[in-house]
Design a protein around this motif. Sequence first.
Motif, PDB file in Angstrom:
ATOM      1  N   UNK A 118       0.838  -1.204   0.000  1.00 14.89           N
ATOM      2  CA  UNK A 118       0.000   0.000   0.000  1.00 14.89           C
ATOM      3  C   UNK A 118       0.873   1.255   0.000  1.00 14.89           C
ATOM      4  N   UNK A 119       1.917   1.246   0.830  1.00 17.23           N
ATOM      5  CA  UNK A 119       2.773   2.416   0.984  1.00 17.23           C
ATOM      6  C   UNK A 119       3.519   2.729  -0.309  1.00 17.23           C
ATOM      7  N   UNK A 120       4.102   1.728  -0.935  1.00 21.49           N
ATOM      8  CA  UNK A 120       4.834   1.949  -2.176  1.00 21.49           C
ATOM      9  C   UNK A 120       3.903   2.485  -3.258  1.00 21.49           C
ATOM     10  N   UNK A 121       2.689   1.923  -3.336  1.00 24.07           N
ATOM     11  CA  UNK A 121       1.722   2.415  -4.307  1.00 24.07           C
ATOM     12  C   UNK A 121       1.333   3.860  -4.036  1.00 24.07           C
ATOM     13  N   UNK A 122       1.114   4.184  -2.774  1.00 24.06           N
ATOM     14  CA  UNK A 122       0.725   5.556  -2.422  1.00 24.06           C
ATOM     15  C   UNK A 122       1.839   6.543  -2.748  1.00 24.06           C
ATOM     16  N   UNK A 123       3.068   6.168  -2.467  1.00 21.69           N
ATOM     17  CA  UNK A 123       4.194   7.052  -2.764  1.00 21.69           C
ATOM     18  C   UNK A 123       4.342   7.257  -4.269  1.00 21.69           C
ATOM     19  N   UNK A 146       1.990   7.011  -6.597  1.00 21.65           N
ATOM     20  CA  UNK A 146       0.889   7.821  -7.107  1.00 21.65           C
ATOM     21  C   UNK A 146       0.958   9.264  -6.616  1.00 21.65           C
ATOM     22  N   UNK A 147       1.848   9.526  -5.653  1.00 17.51           N
ATOM     23  CA  UNK A 147       2.108  10.893  -5.204  1.00 17.51           C
ATOM     24  C   UNK A 147       3.240  11.531  -5.995  1.00 17.51           C
ATOM     25  N   UNK A 148       3.765  10.818  -7.002  1.00 14.54           N
ATOM     26  CA  UNK A 148       4.804  11.375  -7.854  1.00 14.54           C
ATOM     27  C   UNK A 148       6.218  11.097  -7.396  1.00 14.54           C
ATOM     28  N   UNK A 149       6.385  10.157  -6.462  1.00 12.10           N
ATOM     29  CA  UNK A 149       7.699   9.883  -5.898  1.00 12.10           C
ATOM     30  C   UNK A 149       8.241   8.531  -6.368  1.00 12.10           C
ATOM     31  N   UNK A 150       9.556   8.399  -6.310  1.00 13.90           N
ATOM     32  CA  UNK A 150      10.210   7.131  -6.607  1.00 13.90           C
ATOM     33  C   UNK A 150      10.634   6.476  -5.295  1.00 13.90           C
ATOM     34  N   UNK A 151      10.718   5.149  -5.335  1.00 12.49           N
ATOM     35  CA  UNK A 151      11.012   4.380  -4.131  1.00 12.49           C
ATOM     36  C   UNK A 151      12.028   3.297  -4.462  1.00 12.49           C
ATOM     37  N   UNK A 152      12.981   3.102  -3.570  1.00 11.32           N
ATOM     38  CA  UNK A 152      13.904   1.979  -3.652  1.00 11.32           C
ATOM     39  C   UNK A 152      13.736   1.135  -2.398  1.00 11.32           C
ATOM     40  N   UNK A 153      13.446  -0.142  -2.576  1.00 16.73           N
ATOM     41  CA  UNK A 153      13.387  -1.060  -1.441  1.00 16.73           C
ATOM     42  C   UNK A 153      14.797  -1.570  -1.160  1.00 16.73           C
ATOM     43  N   UNK A 154      15.187  -1.506   0.100  1.00 17.55           N
ATOM     44  CA  UNK A 154      16.538  -1.905   0.484  1.00 17.55           C
ATOM     45  C   UNK A 154      16.461  -2.792   1.715  1.00 17.55           C
ATOM     46  N   UNK A 155      17.114  -3.955   1.634  1.00 22.69           N
ATOM     47  CA  UNK A 155      17.055  -4.916   2.739  1.00 22.69           C
ATOM     48  C   UNK A 155      18.460  -5.390   3.106  1.00 22.69           C
ATOM     49  N   UNK A 156      19.230  -4.565   3.811  1.00 23.76           N
ATOM     50  CA  UNK A 156      20.537  -5.040   4.272  1.00 23.76           C
ATOM     51  C   UNK A 156      20.353  -6.234   5.202  1.00 23.76           C
ATOM     52  N   UNK A 157      21.276  -7.159   5.146  1.00 24.14           N
ATOM     53  CA  UNK A 157      21.119  -8.370   5.950  1.00 24.14           C
ATOM     54  C   UNK A 157      22.420  -8.684   6.680  1.00 24.14           C
ATOM     55  N   UNK A 158      22.349  -8.750   8.025  1.00 26.53           N
ATOM     56  CA  UNK A 158      21.188  -8.506   8.881  1.00 26.53           C
ATOM     57  C   UNK A 158      20.952  -7.009   9.060  1.00 26.53           C
ATOM     58  N   UNK A 159      19.804  -6.657   9.601  1.00 27.22           N
ATOM     59  CA  UNK A 159      19.483  -5.238   9.759  1.00 27.22           C
ATOM     60  C   UNK A 159      19.074  -4.897  11.192  1.00 27.22           C
ATOM     61  N   UNK A 160      19.588  -5.668  12.140  1.00 26.99           N
ATOM     62  CA  UNK A 160      19.274  -5.400  13.539  1.00 26.99           C
ATOM     63  C   UNK A 160      19.717  -4.009  13.978  1.00 26.99           C
ATOM     64  N   UNK A 161      20.722  -3.460  13.305  1.00 25.37           N
ATOM     65  CA  UNK A 161      21.231  -2.132  13.677  1.00 25.37           C
ATOM     66  C   UNK A 161      20.147  -1.068  13.617  1.00 25.37           C
TER      67      UNK A 161
END
Length: 235
Positions: A161-166, A168-183
């Motif tokens: 939902x969030x990526x779609x909303x962003x 449609x608001x005219x913004x670009x998004x990059x999904x980033x999943x560093x592993x591990x990400x406990x920091x």
Amino acid sequence: MTTSEIRYQPLPLPNRGDMTDAAMQAAALAHHDAMATRHTVRDFSDRSVPRAVIETAIATAGRAPSGANQQPWHFVAISDTPMKTKIRAAAEEEERAFYEGGAPDEWIAALEPIGTGASKPHLEIAPWLIVVFAQRWGTREDGARYKHYYVPESVGLATGFLIGALHLSGLSVLTHTPSPMKFLTGLCDRPVAEKPVMILAVGHPAKDATVPAAALNKKPLEEILTVISADTETT
């Protein structure tokens, strides 16, 4: 109040109007065409993005369905430059370990057409980072824990939902999943019940932004859809 203290109470379906079949198809096509313009980018402009836009998009994410309506998610939106610098430094430390032997060769080969590497400048350049947390359990007022259900599925829906909303608001998004990400738990000062699952870099694409050619190869509908229908087609 926890869900165990809420009793079932049916209400009339709110905010729903009827659409003709033609109107439904037109709306579906319009949404498809809008989402087909979405592309993951790694090259961001430093153009600012109003906080209100980010907040509204996250409010939209909060409308996603969830297991037992427990809404087991939390979003940390970050525009503070020093914090983004800390996140980049910690993420790149994990990424270097990943690319320098921590990941199987097959995984590295799968990423090669995407053009990723250990350097993540977008984590500082993008005006906003949104860290998505999954709440593994809830806590009552007396400190007792209660279980959350379908947490990964629920958080995945809200993030979609969030990526779609962003977008449609005219913004670009990059999904980033560093592993591990406990920091991210410590940097964002989140409780132990919450597990970081993703960073979204959000902003306007740079004028010279590019996308990897491989990312434009989407599976055709017949590969991702099976229809089991009561309708009998005739030729």
